[in-house]
Design a protein around this motif. Structure first.
Motif, PDB file in Angstrom:
ATOM      1  N   SER A   1       0.833  -1.211   0.000  1.00 40.85           N
ATOM      2  CA  SER A   1       0.000   0.000   0.000  1.00 40.85           C
ATOM      3  C   SER A   1       0.861   1.251   0.000  1.00 40.85           C
ATOM      4  N   GLU A   2       0.404   2.248  -0.763  1.00 44.28           N
ATOM      5  CA  GLU A   2       1.105   3.526  -0.786  1.00 44.28           C
ATOM      6  C   GLU A   2       0.644   4.429   0.351  1.00 44.28           C
ATOM      7  N   LYS A   3      -0.332   3.967   1.141  1.00 42.49           N
ATOM      8  CA  LYS A   3      -0.824   4.807   2.225  1.00 42.49           C
ATOM      9  C   LYS A   3       0.051   4.614   3.465  1.00 42.49           C
ATOM     10  N   ASN A   4       1.324   4.896   3.283  1.00 44.53           N
ATOM     11  CA  ASN A   4       2.286   4.881   4.379  1.00 44.53           C
ATOM     12  C   ASN A   4       2.811   6.297   4.553  1.00 44.53           C
ATOM     13  N   PHE A   5       3.177   6.630   5.768  1.00 53.76           N
ATOM     14  CA  PHE A   5       3.554   8.016   6.062  1.00 53.76           C
ATOM     15  C   PHE A   5       4.586   8.004   7.179  1.00 53.76           C
ATOM     16  N   TYR A   6       5.754   8.578   6.906  1.00 53.69           N
ATOM     17  CA  TYR A   6       6.832   8.663   7.894  1.00 53.69           C
ATOM     18  C   TYR A   6       7.078  10.141   8.172  1.00 53.69           C
TER      19      TYR A   6
ATOM     20  N   VAL B   1       0.372  16.261  15.529  1.00 50.66           N
ATOM     21  CA  VAL B   1      -0.945  16.521  14.939  1.00 50.66           C
ATOM     22  C   VAL B   1      -1.028  15.905  13.544  1.00 50.66           C
ATOM     23  N   MET B   2       0.042  16.045  12.764  1.00 51.58           N
ATOM     24  CA  MET B   2       0.037  15.448  11.429  1.00 51.58           C
ATOM     25  C   MET B   2      -0.002  13.930  11.512  1.00 51.58           C
ATOM     26  N   ALA B   3       0.757  13.346  12.427  1.00 50.32           N
ATOM     27  CA  ALA B   3       0.753  11.883  12.578  1.00 50.32           C
ATOM     28  C   ALA B   3      -0.637  11.384  12.963  1.00 50.32           C
ATOM     29  N   ARG B   4      -1.274  12.050  13.919  1.00 51.58           N
ATOM     30  CA  ARG B   4      -2.617  11.646  14.353  1.00 51.58           C
ATOM     31  C   ARG B   4      -3.630  11.811  13.215  1.00 51.58           C
ATOM     32  N   TYR B   5      -3.507  12.915  12.484  1.00 55.60           N
ATOM     33  CA  TYR B   5      -4.443  13.157  11.385  1.00 55.60           C
ATOM     34  C   TYR B   5      -4.294  12.082  10.317  1.00 55.60           C
ATOM     35  N   ARG B   6      -3.057  11.768   9.932  1.00 54.10           N
ATOM     36  CA  ARG B   6      -2.843  10.774   8.887  1.00 54.10           C
ATOM     37  C   ARG B   6      -3.311   9.386   9.332  1.00 54.10           C
ATOM     38  N   ARG B   7      -3.141   9.051  10.599  1.00 50.05           N
ATOM     39  CA  ARG B   7      -3.675   7.767  11.084  1.00 50.05           C
ATOM     40  C   ARG B   7      -5.186   7.715  10.908  1.00 50.05           C
ATOM     41  N   MET B   8      -5.842   8.862  11.165  1.00 56.25           N
ATOM     42  CA  MET B   8      -7.304   8.912  11.065  1.00 56.25           C
ATOM     43  C   MET B   8      -7.791   9.015   9.614  1.00 56.25           C
ATOM     44  N   THR B   9      -6.883   9.192   8.673  1.00 57.70           N
ATOM     45  CA  THR B   9      -7.275   9.185   7.262  1.00 57.70           C
ATOM     46  C   THR B   9      -6.785   7.916   6.574  1.00 57.70           C
ATOM     47  N   GLY B  10      -6.484   6.894   7.369  1.00 64.16           N
ATOM     48  CA  GLY B  10      -6.213   5.580   6.821  1.00 64.16           C
ATOM     49  C   GLY B  10      -4.766   5.259   6.528  1.00 64.16           C
ATOM     50  N   TYR B  11      -3.840   6.111   6.932  1.00 68.94           N
ATOM     51  CA  TYR B  11      -2.420   5.861   6.665  1.00 68.94           C
ATOM     52  C   TYR B  11      -1.797   5.006   7.767  1.00 68.94           C
TER      53      TYR B  11
ATOM     54  N   PRO C   1      10.069   5.677   1.326  1.00 63.04           N
ATOM     55  CA  PRO C   1       9.629   6.478   0.165  1.00 63.04           C
ATOM     56  C   PRO C   1       8.629   7.572   0.526  1.00 63.04           C
ATOM     57  N   HIS C   2       8.194   7.604   1.793  1.00 61.29           N
ATOM     58  CA  HIS C   2       7.125   8.530   2.190  1.00 61.29           C
ATOM     59  C   HIS C   2       7.545   9.375   3.397  1.00 61.29           C
ATOM     60  N   VAL C   3       8.806   9.819   3.423  1.00 60.25           N
ATOM     61  CA  VAL C   3       9.327  10.524   4.596  1.00 60.25           C
ATOM     62  C   VAL C   3       9.121  12.029   4.475  1.00 60.25           C
TER      63      VAL C   3
ATOM     64  N   ALA D   1      23.393   9.806  -2.957  1.00 58.78           N
ATOM     65  CA  ALA D   1      24.640   9.038  -3.036  1.00 58.78           C
ATOM     66  C   ALA D   1      24.455   7.611  -2.533  1.00 58.78           C
ATOM     67  N   LEU D   2      23.519   7.426  -1.602  1.00 58.45           N
ATOM     68  CA  LEU D   2      23.241   6.092  -1.056  1.00 58.45           C
ATOM     69  C   LEU D   2      22.239   5.314  -1.903  1.00 58.45           C
ATOM     70  N   GLY D   3      21.717   5.958  -2.957  1.00 60.44           N
ATOM     71  CA  GLY D   3      20.734   5.295  -3.807  1.00 60.44           C
ATOM     72  C   GLY D   3      19.329   5.327  -3.249  1.00 60.44           C
ATOM     73  N   LEU D   4      19.045   6.264  -2.344  1.00 57.78           N
ATOM     74  CA  LEU D   4      17.719   6.397  -1.741  1.00 57.78           C
ATOM     75  C   LEU D   4      17.055   7.686  -2.206  1.00 57.78           C
ATOM     76  N   ASN D   5      15.716   7.711  -2.120  1.00 55.77           N
ATOM     77  CA  ASN D   5      15.015   8.931  -2.528  1.00 55.77           C
ATOM     78  C   ASN D   5      15.164  10.036  -1.485  1.00 55.77           C
ATOM     79  N   PRO D   6      15.298  11.292  -1.928  1.00 54.87           N
ATOM     80  CA  PRO D   6      15.278  12.414  -0.988  1.00 54.87           C
ATOM     81  C   PRO D   6      13.913  12.488  -0.295  1.00 54.87           C
ATOM     82  N   PRO D   7      13.803  13.271   0.781  1.00 54.04           N
ATOM     83  CA  PRO D   7      12.510  13.396   1.464  1.00 54.04           C
ATOM     84  C   PRO D   7      11.409  13.869   0.520  1.00 54.04           C
ATOM     85  N   VAL D   8      10.201  13.367   0.750  1.00 59.35           N
ATOM     86  CA  VAL D   8       9.043  13.840  -0.007  1.00 59.35           C
ATOM     87  C   VAL D   8       8.845  15.325   0.249  1.00 59.35           C
ATOM     88  N   SER D   9       9.012  15.717   1.516  1.00 58.45           N
ATOM     89  CA  SER D   9       8.909  17.144   1.845  1.00 58.45           C
ATOM     90  C   SER D   9       9.724  17.459   3.082  1.00 58.45           C
TER      91      SER D   9
END
Length: 643
Positions: A2-7, A32-42, A252-254, A276-284
């Motif tokens: 699922s893409e509904k992951n949020f870090y 507040v953002m963590a709680r909100y995202r949990r309540m929107t199914g993430y 991928p969702h940091v 340099a490590l082959g990982l994606n930069p932060p989403v935001s």
């Protein structure tokens, strides 16, 4: 998967000081953002922690007679306690002194060396110890001072390992040009892109001048530069090396929340390390502003540092959380005022939300024995309320996706005020006396729906208040266990019994509050701070300070200096000029002829163009509301030594 992951992360906080409003602000926003995202199914992973290496920690510990680890262990607990008090729902708390982190840092360093992205060289430049960073000459302040903290820079030269940041500049620019929300707010995006385009230098990532840090693998006379070490915490917590599934799920969702002072580390150095490590930069990366206090910069010397523990004790955790996110646009600087918080509590929380709940429950109790009735049919006014609720959920989602907390709260309060207006327009008290009964049932049901929607929407910001609202409405379980996305108008479980309880937010009596606040301030200023002592010294250290009795024989103003007097002091064996910032506390007449105690062996310094050769001694409370000069209580001859 699922893409509904949020870090989501806060910065890790330096342990050389006690937590203050800035730490609370970032962490509450992340919570507040963590709680909100949990309540929107993430599926949410929320991490915070402490940054425990570096020269500042080492020096602070030495001053307190502790080892660096002892200081870190002690101060770290203050952050843990504050997060409990602020009702922070973090999933992990990482410390950079943990073995799991040391292993990851050393592995990443080794990997980057092996692929040629870290090399050995010599670094020479101007270094700021408090900020633990080298400052380019083009960025230095006047008299070779740090542009961020204003303190003097030190010229340093040392062997160092360097990270080839310049190699990846084009890749980072390409990422930002394709991801316009990778840096927020927009003004910070423009700042960072412009900075990268001006040209990146390779970054020094090791130190030999300090020992308190993670040893370099294979060259242990070096320790890893504190910023390189600290940034990697986000990967350590996310399972880099230890839990590949966790890393694949969340990385991928940091999203990082940081203060604007550390945006370059997070938006330039850090994403390049990841590339340099082959990982994606932060989403935001969202960089918020700083807080002043009633128009002034916070500082210990002014005694105006806001203590989050005290604010929660005085006003409650939910009002404090609400105020910080509602008062200021996230991303801009803000001004903290207790009076402004009291006004918000009385207007937004007591008058608007509390009043809506209280009026509804009272009418349900009076006309339906406390039981929520079912509706028969909705008229145009009810349909307007339905549209208002649905649009409020949509607006809140849009605002939260942009970290616009204040706008989200404005939308929620628009619904609350619409609810109070609905009561005034439908006049349930009149329907209860005159009917029709079916219309009264529908009105009470619609009000219950407004409150159910409100309870869901305020839960991320004010979890305790939302739970109390939920219980008083007779709703089962906890609001945080329900989906914000799953709200459907008309599904309030009719027939359940309400349980009207204590007022949700009692109004604060302003006159009583002013008196209590004044008493608090007086008590705070009159009592010495037991935690603000200087380091212990030996008698030999004290005898190095030469104190002598003097007498003020002339007092002059200094042009354009609001606080300074130019004093001529007779020491018996000579007369000296001393510049002193006591003008706000004493008239010239009060000072003329006064015998004082003077430090006479201070190195001369120029203040406002006048050379000052000494310092007089004075004492007063932290806010400097009053000041008393240290004077001999007998007619001691001028020039006598004080010991």
């Amino acid at each position: 998967m699922s893409e509904k992951n949020f870090y989501i992360t806060t910065p890790i906080y330096y342990v050389n000081d006690i937590p203050h409003i800035g730490h609370a602000y970032t962490t509450i926003a992340a919570d507040v953002m963590a709680r909100y995202r949990r309540m929107t199914g993430y599926d949410v992973f929320f991490c915070t922690g402490t940054d425990e290496h570096g020269q500042k920690i080492q020096q602070s510990a030495e001053k307190k007679g502790l080892t660096a680890k002892e200081l870190a262990d002690k101060t770290m607990e203050n952050f843990r306690k504050l997060w409990e008090v602020l009702n922070i729902s973090n999933d992990d708390f990482i410390r950079t002194t943990e073995k799991r982190h040391e292993v990851v840092v050393q592995a990443i360093f080794k990997k980057l060396m092996e692929q040629g992205d870290i090399y050995k060289g010599t670094y020479e430049g101007w270094y700021c110890i408090p900020c633990e960073t080298y400052v380019p000459e083009s960025s230095m302040g006047e008299d070779k001072t740090c542009p961020d903290c204003g303190r003097p820079l030190q010229k340093m030269e040392e062997e160092s390992y360097f990270f080839r940041a310049s190699k990846y500049a084009d890749q980072l620019l390409d990422y930002y040009e394709k991801n316009l929300k990778a840096i927020m707010p927009k003004s910070r995006y423009n700042e960072i892109v412009s900075f990268i385009k001006s040209g990146l230098r390779d970054q020094s990532v090791s130190r030999t001048t300090i020992k308190w840090g993670i040893p370099l693998p294979g060259d242990e006379k070096h320790v890893v530069y504190v910023w390189f070490d600290a940034l990697i915490n986000y990967l350590t917590a996310c399972g880099y090396m230890s839990d590949p599934q966790k890393l694949e799920k969340y990385w991928p969702h940091v999203h990082h929340l940081v203060g604007k002072d550390i945006i370059r580390f997070h938006c330039v150095i850090w994403p390049i390390m990841l590339i340099a490590l082959g990982l994606n930069p932060p989403v935001s990366v969202f960089a918020h502003g700083w807080w002043t206090v009633e128009g002034e910069k916070m500082s210990k010397s002014k005694g105006n540092v806001v203590d989050p523990f005290e604010m929660v004790k005085c006003y409650g955790v939910d009002p404090f959380r609400y105020f910080l996110l509602r008062e200021v646009t996230f991303g801009l600087d803000g001004d903290f005022s207790e009076q402004a918080m009291v006004q918000r509590i009385n207007s937004d929380l007591a008058n608007d939300l509390g009043n809506l709940l209280n009026r509804t429950l009272q009418m349900v109790k009076n006309f339906r024995n406390g039981v929520i009735p079912s509706y028969t049919s909705f008229n145009a006014m009810d349909e307007d309320i339905k549209e208002c609720i649905v649009s409020t959920f949509a607006q809140v989602e849009e605002h939260m996706s942009n970290f616009a907390y204040d706008e989200a709260l404005k939308s929620i309060w628009g619904l609350i005020r619409q609810g109070n207006k609905y009561i005034d327009e439908t006049m349930p008290w009149k329907l209860g006396k005159e009917g029709p009964e079916e219309r009264l049932d529908t009105v009470l049901f619609v009000l219950a729906e407004i409150l159910r929607a409100t309870g869901l929407l305020i839960t991320p910001v004010m979890p305790y208040a939302a739970q109390r609202l939920w219980q008083q409405m007779g709703l089962p379980g906890k609001p945080e266990d329900h989906s914000i996305c799953g709200y459907v108008f008309g599904e309030f479980p009719a027939g359940i019994k309400t349980a009207k309880g204590d007022v949700l937010f009692p109004r604060i009596d302003l006159e009583k509050w002013k008196k209590e606040k004044a008493e608090r301030e007086e008590k705070k200023n009159s009592m010495p701070d037991p935690g603000n002592h200087e380091e212990q010294i030996l008698i030999d250290d004290f005898t190095k300070v030469e104190l002598r009795v003097g007498q003020i024989v002339e007092v002059e103003d200094i042009p354009k200096a609001r606080k300074l007097y130019k004093l001529l002091v007779d020491l018996g064996y000579e007369k000296r000029t001393i510049v002193s910032g006591i003008k706000e506390h004493f008239t010239k007449e009060e000072l003329f002829g006064k015998r004082i105690v003077v430090v006479v062996n201070l190195k001369p310094v120029k203040l406002c163009g006048v050379e000052s050769r000494g310092m007089l001694l004075a004492s007063g409370p932290a806010d400097k509301s009053t000041l008393a000069l240290l004077t001999p209580d007998k007619n001691i001859p001028l020039g006598c030594r004080v010991s």
